[in-house]
Scaffold this active site. Structure first.
Site, PDB file in Angstrom:
ATOM      1  N   LYS A 132      56.278  59.659  10.280  1.00 13.38           N
ATOM      2  CA  LYS A 132      55.037  59.484  11.036  1.00 13.38           C
ATOM      3  C   LYS A 132      55.229  58.412  12.098  1.00 13.38           C
ATOM      4  O   LYS A 132      55.952  57.420  11.875  1.00 13.38           O
ATOM      5  CB  LYS A 132      53.920  59.040  10.092  1.00 13.38           C
ATOM      6  CG  LYS A 132      53.495  60.109   9.096  1.00 13.38           C
ATOM      7  CD  LYS A 132      52.516  61.071   9.724  1.00 13.38           C
ATOM      8  CE  LYS A 132      51.834  61.933   8.678  1.00 13.38           C
ATOM      9  NZ  LYS A 132      50.852  62.832   9.303  1.00 13.38           N
ATOM     10  N   ASP A 183      55.929  63.409  13.257  1.00 13.32           N
ATOM     11  CA  ASP A 183      54.505  63.665  13.498  1.00 13.32           C
ATOM     12  C   ASP A 183      53.911  62.482  14.246  1.00 13.32           C
ATOM     13  O   ASP A 183      53.825  61.378  13.712  1.00 13.32           O
ATOM     14  CB  ASP A 183      53.782  63.852  12.159  1.00 13.32           C
ATOM     15  CG  ASP A 183      52.344  64.346  12.345  1.00 13.32           C
ATOM     16  OD1 ASP A 183      51.860  64.366  13.496  1.00 13.32           O
ATOM     17  OD2 ASP A 183      51.715  64.706  11.330  1.00 13.32           O
ATOM     18  N   GLU A 210      55.366  67.239  15.740  1.00 13.97           N
ATOM     19  CA  GLU A 210      54.017  67.665  15.387  1.00 13.97           C
ATOM     20  C   GLU A 210      52.975  66.891  16.195  1.00 13.97           C
ATOM     21  O   GLU A 210      53.040  65.664  16.280  1.00 13.97           O
ATOM     22  CB  GLU A 210      53.836  67.419  13.879  1.00 13.97           C
ATOM     23  CG  GLU A 210      52.697  68.183  13.267  1.00 13.97           C
ATOM     24  CD  GLU A 210      52.680  68.029  11.742  1.00 13.97           C
ATOM     25  OE1 GLU A 210      53.741  68.099  11.088  1.00 13.97           O
ATOM     26  OE2 GLU A 210      51.574  67.831  11.199  1.00 13.97           O
ATOM     27  N   ASP A 227      48.740  70.559  14.960  1.00 14.38           N
ATOM     28  CA  ASP A 227      48.092  70.284  13.672  1.00 14.38           C
ATOM     29  C   ASP A 227      46.606  69.986  13.904  1.00 14.38           C
ATOM     30  O   ASP A 227      45.755  70.849  13.691  1.00 14.38           O
ATOM     31  CB  ASP A 227      48.800  69.122  12.959  1.00 14.38           C
ATOM     32  CG  ASP A 227      48.152  68.794  11.619  1.00 14.38           C
ATOM     33  OD1 ASP A 227      47.220  69.511  11.191  1.00 14.38           O
ATOM     34  OD2 ASP A 227      48.560  67.799  10.972  1.00 14.38           O
ATOM     35  N   LYS A 231      46.560  73.884   7.140  1.00 12.22           N
ATOM     36  CA  LYS A 231      46.181  73.170   5.908  1.00 12.22           C
ATOM     37  C   LYS A 231      44.946  73.857   5.359  1.00 12.22           C
ATOM     38  O   LYS A 231      43.959  74.025   6.088  1.00 12.22           O
ATOM     39  CB  LYS A 231      45.858  71.707   6.212  1.00 12.22           C
ATOM     40  CG  LYS A 231      47.047  70.928   6.736  1.00 12.22           C
ATOM     41  CD  LYS A 231      46.636  69.528   7.165  1.00 12.22           C
ATOM     42  CE  LYS A 231      47.844  68.762   7.678  1.00 12.22           C
ATOM     43  NZ  LYS A 231      47.480  67.546   8.411  1.00 12.22           N
TER      44      LYS A 231
END
Ligand code: MG
Length: 354
Positions: A162, A190, A216, A241, A265
């Site tokens: 991240k 991400d 991402e 996302d 998700k």
């Protein structure tokens, strides 16, 4: 087969290790659990992991919708009407995707149990296992490298790192992690909307040698064309996302060439039924999918895993949200071996308890 008894309750699951992403630090994960029972005594389990920032819901809100709308609506319905049920509930409680995912999951659990097969087989059974990434939140470089080493030592082959709040540090992290883990490990990054277009391009160029598999949500969801611009300018695939919440979103993102991949998700899209529609649009556009997750009970992760295993177009899994939960009532539901997830080989979602 009719639904006779319904129970719903909320529970905050603590994280063993709080973590930071580009816009917040997280230490607990609110959950709402659902138990449906049919006249014949079959039990279907579902859960919601609401998150104000992502799904726009709270646990109290989900529970309120259960009491006022879901409970009276579902009582007496057949789980085999799941397409109708979810369509109508979507209209009755708009903007509550994790509440819908909870119902969707419990209905599929019942349908799978009635059929006597694990859900992924009922849905198409394309694979029977899939490697997952494991996430490293935003940490100083040395700690990131240390965590990466630990995860690789415990068998993971894919790391999701991240970042998005400090470009120089993000670049350094990727380089150092690659040095530490060597070739043969996939690195995903991400940025959680934290980069500009120029920063995204700079990041990809500077990490070219280290090599990342995908980037991402580099840019702000409010301006999707920025992500499209990044996608045009770099070779590494860009994955949407936060920009992808609904079926309409995937249609718009893919028609405009704004993304190369999508992260589905269940909690943000409203469950497996909607996830399948979204994945089909992606497939039609030549876009590959990943099934991702929130910090979720192993029950929710199991639902995501069954879904992921059922479709040819779902090539990636980021289903690590259950690893760090204390007191998860569904702990142990999924088997992890050398970074690969295996679903329970029991009917439905596969929870062994009644
Ligand atoms: Mg993400």
């Amino acid at each position: 087969m009719k639904i006779k008894n319904l129970e719903c309750w909320s529970k905050d699951l603590k994280l063993t290790e709080p973590y930071t992403i580009a816009y917040e630090t997280i230490d607990t994960s609110p959950h709402v659990f659902l138990k449906l029972q049919t006249e014949s005594g079959l039990v279907g389990w579902g859960c919601a992991a609401p998150d104000l920032e992502v799904t726009g819901e709270t646990a109290a809100g989900v529970l309120g919708h259960f009491q006022q709308t879901i409970e009276p609506y579902l009582r007496g319905k057949s789980p085999f009407q799941f397409a109708l049920i979810l369509d109508e509930l979507r209209t009755l409680i708009p903007g509550n995707p994790s509440a819908l995912a909870m119902v969707d999951m419990a209905l599929y659990d019942l349908v799978g149990k009635k059929a006597g097969v694990p859900l992924y087989q009922l849905l198409g059974g394309y694979r029977d296992s899939i490697p997952t990434s494991i996430t490293i939140g935003i940490l100083p470089v040395a700690e990131t490298v240390e965590k990466a080493r630990q995860f690789i030592a415990s068998g993971f082959k894919i790391l999701k790192i991240k970042g998005g709040s400090n470009l120089e540090q993000d670049i350094e992290k990727i380089r150092k992690v690659r040095e530490a883990v060597g070739a043969g490990i996939e690195l995903r990054f991400d940025a959680n909307q934290g980069f500009s277009v120029e920063q995204s391009v700079q990041f990809i160029r500077a990490t070219q040698q280290a090599g990342i598999e995908l980037l991402e949500q580099p840019t702000a969801k409010e301006n999707e064309s920025l992500m499209g611009e990044v996608s045009q300018r770099v070779q590494v695939p860009i994955m949407a996302d936060e920009s992808l919440m609904t079926l309409k979103d995937v249609f718009r993102l893919s028609s405009n060439n704004y993304t190369d991949m999508i992260n589905i998700k269940l909690m943000k899209v409203g469950g497996i039924t909607e996830g399948m529609h979204i994945n089909s649009v992606a497939k039609s556009a030549g876009i590959e999918s990943m099934v991702g997750c929130m910090d979720e009970s192993a029950l929710g992760i199991a639902a995501g895993l069954h879904f992921a295993l059922s479709r040819p177009n779902i090539l990636y899994a980021d289903l690590d949200g259950h690893f760090d939960l204390e007191d998860d009532p569904f702990a142990g539901m999924i088997r992890l071996k050398e970074g690969v997830l295996y679903p329970p080989e029991l009917p439905g979602l596969g929870w062994k308890g009644a």
